[in-house]
Design an enzyme around this catalytic site. Structure first.
Site, PDB file in Angstrom:
ATOM      1  CG  ASP A  13      -1.757  -1.235   1.352  1.00  0.00           C
ATOM      2  OD1 ASP A  13      -2.404  -1.635   0.376  1.00  0.00           O
ATOM      3  OD2 ASP A  13      -1.714  -1.852   2.443  1.00  0.00           O
ATOM      4  CE  LYS A  16       3.226  -2.400  -4.456  1.00  0.00           C
ATOM      5  NZ  LYS A  16       2.756  -1.984  -3.104  1.00  0.00           N
ATOM      6  CB  ALA A  39      -2.050  -6.296  -5.892  1.00  0.00           C
ATOM      7  N   GLY A  40      -4.017  -3.957  -4.976  1.00  0.00           N
ATOM      8  CA  GLY A  40      -4.847  -2.863  -5.443  1.00  0.00           C
ATOM      9  C   GLY A  40      -3.990  -1.641  -5.694  1.00  0.00           C
ATOM     10  CG  HIS A  41      -0.788  -1.617  -7.847  1.00  0.00           C
ATOM     11  ND1 HIS A  41       0.222  -2.141  -8.621  1.00  0.00           N
ATOM     12  CD2 HIS A  41      -0.618  -2.139  -6.615  1.00  0.00           C
ATOM     13  CE1 HIS A  41       0.960  -2.954  -7.868  1.00  0.00           C
ATOM     14  NE2 HIS A  41       0.466  -2.965  -6.665  1.00  0.00           N
ATOM     15  CD  GLN A 224       0.645  -8.771  -2.767  1.00  0.00           C
ATOM     16  OE1 GLN A 224       1.473  -9.353  -3.447  1.00  0.00           O
ATOM     17  NE2 GLN A 224      -0.599  -8.643  -3.159  1.00  0.00           N
ATOM     18  CB  THR A 300      -7.960  -5.454  -2.548  1.00  0.00           C
ATOM     19  OG1 THR A 300      -7.003  -5.092  -3.544  1.00  0.00           O
ATOM     20  CG2 THR A 300      -8.584  -6.786  -2.929  1.00  0.00           C
ATOM     21  CG  ASP A 333      -0.138  14.542   0.672  1.00  0.00           C
ATOM     22  OD1 ASP A 333       0.645  13.676   0.228  1.00  0.00           O
ATOM     23  OD2 ASP A 333      -1.365  14.369   0.723  1.00  0.00           O
TER      24      ASP A 333
END
Length: 425
Positions: A13, A16, A39-41, A224, A300, A333
Site C-alpha cells: 500500500d 506503487k 493487490a490494489g494499485h 504487496q 481491495t 502531504d
C-alpha cells in the site's frame, strides 16, 4: 536502461501504482511479476480514479505494452472484469496486454479454501483478502495447479479439473464443513474463459527477452511489499509470493543481469493491513489522524489500515534485501500539520538496542521502537512544483531518511493525483 523494478519497501500500500503510472510513459513495457487480484494499485488523474488488481499500471499510457508474468496467479473473472472496465474508459487493451502461458489460474475452490481456513483459524487468522491467492500458490508448488496453457487442451483440462475439484470438495466438506462445489459448472466456466483469454496469451519470457535484445526498456511492477515476502517477511503474516527484486526475475523469466535500477516505494509513515507485528503502530489520536488524512483503507478489501511512524530499521532491512538504487517517498502531504515527526531508528529488545530487523515473530513482537524526533511542517504541499517549494522541515525530514538509508530520494508524492508528484532533477 534495460529493466527497472518498482518494489513496495514496507507492508504494501505504498503507492506503487502511482509511481509506475509516473514512469510508464518513458518505458516500452510494464510487466507485473507476482501476486494476484489481492493487490490494489490506485491511480488518480484529473477527476478519474481507477484501482488495478491484475493488469499493470502502464495500461493507461498509449503505446506501452503490458505483461502479466508467469509469477502471477490469475483470477479469470477479475481479469475479464478489469479488461472491460479499462476499455469502457476508452483505453484499448487488445494488442497491448500479454499474459504468460505459464501463469497459474485461481479456481473457485481456491477462494473457498481461503475463506474456510481463515474462519477455522479464527483468532489466529492471517488476515488474507479471501481471493484464493495462498491456496493457488500451494497448488502451484504442490505441482497440482492449473496453468493458462492447460486451457488449450479441453479434454485434458476437464480431466485435471475434475480430479482437483473432487479432492478439494472432500477437504471443504470433511474438514471445514463447507458446501461442495459443482464440478461441471466450473469446468464449463473455465472452458469459456479460454475463448476470452486466448488472444492475450503468449510466451512472455521470450517476448521480454526479445525486447531486451532490441534495447527496449522494461518496468517490472511488484505487488504487496517486501516485508510480506514469503521468505523474508514477517512470516507467517506474509503473502504467498516474492514481492522482492529477486521475484522479478523468476516471475518474468528474465536474467538478473538485465536489472540496473531498483526503486523502493516508501510511505512517509508506516501502514499495515491485517494481522502481524508492527513495532511503530500508533493506537492513539495521531494514528487515527494518519488514517483519516491518508485515506488508509484497503483498495481491495476496504479494511482500515493500521498506521504508525516511519520505521527505518525495517526500511534498512528491505533496502539491503532488494538493493534499492533510489527511493520514491509517497504521501508526504499527509504528515503536514503535525507538530513533530518521529522516526524509528532502532529497536529495544529485552533491554538491548539493535538496528537489525528481526524476522522471527516472537522477537519482533518484543521490539520497542527507539525514536528520533524532528520538527513538523505545515501547508498545502500539493501546490509545490519543485523540491525547493517544500517547507524546510519537510526537506529536512526527507534528507534525514535518505541519509540514514544511504539511498537518494528521486520521487516525492505531495498528493494523491498523478500531477501531485515531484521528481528530482
Amino acid at each position: 536502461m534495460p529493466v527497472s523494478v518498482v518494489i513496495g519497501a514496507q507492508w504494501g500500500d505504498e503507492g506503487k501504482g502511482k509511481v509506475v503510472d509516473l514512469l510508464a510513459p518513458s518505458m516500452d513495457i510494464v510487466a507485473r511479476y507476482q501476486g494476484g487480484a489481492n493487490a490494489g494499485h490506485t491511480i488518480k488523474w484529473g477527476d478519474e480514479t481507477f484501482v488495478l488488481h491484475l493488469i499493470p499500471s502502464g495500461i493507461f499510457h498509449e503505446g506501452t505494452a503490458c505483461v502479466i508474468g508467469n509469477g502471477v496467479v490469475i483470477d479469470p473473472k477479475a481479469l475479464m472484469d478489469e479488461i472491460r472496465q479499462i476499455e469502457a474508459l476508452g483505453y484499448p487493451v487488445a494488442g497491448r496486454l500479454k499474459i504468460s502461458h505459464n501463469a497459474h489460474l485461481i479456481m473457485p475452490y481456491h477462494k473457498a479454501l481461503d475463506e474456510a481456513k481463515e474462519r477455522w483459524r479464527d483468532a489466529e487468522a492471517i488476515g488474507t483478502t479471501g481471493r484464493g491467492i495462498g491456496p493457488a500458490y500451494v497448488d502451484k508448488f504442490a505441482r497440482s495447479g492449473i496453468r493458462v496453457v492447460d486451457l488449450l487442451d479441453r479434454d485434458g483440462l476437464r480431466k485435471k479439473l475434475t480430479a482437483a475439484i473432487e479432492e478439494k470438495n472432500d477437504i471443504l466438506s470433511a474438514i471445514y464443513g463447507s458446501e461442495r462445489l459443482d464440478v461441471d459448472a466450473i469446468v464449463d466456466e473455465y472452458v469459456e474463459f479460454d475463448q476470452q483469454i486466448d488472444p492475450y496469451v503468449t510466451d512472455t519470457s521470450a517476448f521480454l527477452n526479445d525486447a531486451l535484445a532490441e534495447g527496449k526498456s522494461i518496468l517490472a511492477e511488484g505487488a504487496q511489499g517486501a516485508l510480506l515476502d514469503v521468505d523474508h517477511g514477517t512470516y507467517p503474516y506474509v503473502t504467498s509470493s516474492h514481492p522482492t527484486s529477486g521475484g522479478a526475475c523468476t516471475g518474468l523469466g528474465i536474467p538478473p543481469t538485465a536489472i540496473d535500477r531498483i526503486i523502493g516505494i516508501v510511505k512517509a509513515y508506516s501502514t499495515r493491513v491485517g494481522n502481524g507485528p508492527f513495532p511503530t503502530e500508533l493506537e492513539d489520536e495521531t494514528g487515527e489522524r494518519l488514517r483519516a488524512e491518508g485515506h488508509e483503507f484497503g483498495a481491495t478489501t476496504g479494511r482500515p489500515r493500521r498506521c504508525g511512524w516511519l520505521d527505518l530499521v525495517a526500511l534498512n532491512y528491505t533496502s539491503r534485501l532488494n538493493g534499492f538504487t533510489e527511493l520514491a517517498v509517497t504521501k508526504l502531504d499527509v504528515m503536514s500539520g503535525l507538530p513533530e515527526l518521529k522516526v524509528c531508528t532502532a529497536y529495544e529488545i529485552d533491554g538491548k538496542t539493535t538496528e537489525r530487523f528481526p524476522t522471527d515473530l516472537r522477537t519482533l513482537d518484543r521490539a520497542r521502537p527507539v525514536y528520533e524526533t524532528l520538527p513538523g511542517f505545515s501547508g498545502d504541499l500539493s501546490e509545490a512544483r519543485d523540491i525547493a517549494d517544500l517547507p524546510d522541515a519537510a526537506r529536512d525530514y526527507l534528507q534525514f531518511v535518505s541519509d540514514r538509508l544511504k539511498v537518494p530520494i528521486t520521487v516525492i508524492g505531495t498528493g494523491p493525483k498523478r500531477e501531485e508528484t515531484l521528481v528530482a532533477s
